[in-house]
Scaffold this active site. Structure first.
Site: not given
Ligand code: 4NP
Length: 166
Positions: A11, A14, A16-18, A128
């Site tokens: 993702c 790294n 939340c989703r992955s 996201d």
């Molecule tokens: P992820 O979510 O891609 O599912 O881990 C996010 C985590 C952090 C951010 C964006 C999406 N960020 O902008 O810091």
């Protein structure tokens, strides 16, 4: 020794989703007795959260369904990942596009969207949840559970087909 099938979930951050996909899929692999054959990892295309554990909301949503994400730490996708992993599965089209820009000509694995293994329409994305509330994290978890079931079935079918052809 390299396990038979290796999977990398990707993702953006790294956190939340992955890592959710990592924890859910690893638990399913264990429940199916396939831990000796399938290895699982996760990474982000971005570098903002390197070394951090998953977002507390992702940990909480996963825990409520019996998955533990506490041990996971964020890392960034790197060139060697294309040599190490058979399946590199992106959470959304932006991550997929980033990965397509990194893929070496000799990559022999499968690079695709994770939700291609679910019943959702092609090109569906895991949204996201970072700027959302707990409901966004719960929705992510549901999508990931469904796609994980589809992925396990696809890997089992592939290994049965491989056995029959050898
Ligand atoms: P992820 O979510 O891609 O599912 O881990 C996010 C985590 C952090 C951010 C964006 C999406 N960020 O902008 O810091």
């Amino acid at each position: 020794m390299k396990k038979s099938v290796s999977i990398l979930f990707v993702c953006l951050g790294n956190i939340c989703r992955s890592p959710t996909a990592h924890g859910v899929f690893e638990a399913m692999v264990k429940a199916e007795g396939l831990s000796d054959l399938i290895s699982v990892d996760s990474a982000g295309t971005g570098d903002w959260h390197l070394g951090r554990g998953p977002d507390q909301r992702a940990i909480r949503a996963a825990r409520s369904r019996g998955y533990d994400l506490q041990h996971l730490r964020a890392r960034q996708v790197c060139a060697e990942d294309f040599a190490r992993f058979d399946y590199i599965l992106a959470m959304d089209l932006a991550n997929l596009s980033n990965l397509q820009g990194m893929v070496p000509a000799d990559f022999a694995g499968q690079l695709s969207l994770f939700l291609d293994y679910s019943d959702l329409p092609r090109s569906s994305e895991v949204p996201d949840p970072y700027s959302g509330g707990m409901d966004a994290f719960e929705q992510v978890l549901e999508m990931i559970e469904a796609a994980s079931q589809g992925l396990i079935c696809a890997i089992k079918d592939r290994s049965i087909a491989h056995k029959q052809s050898t």
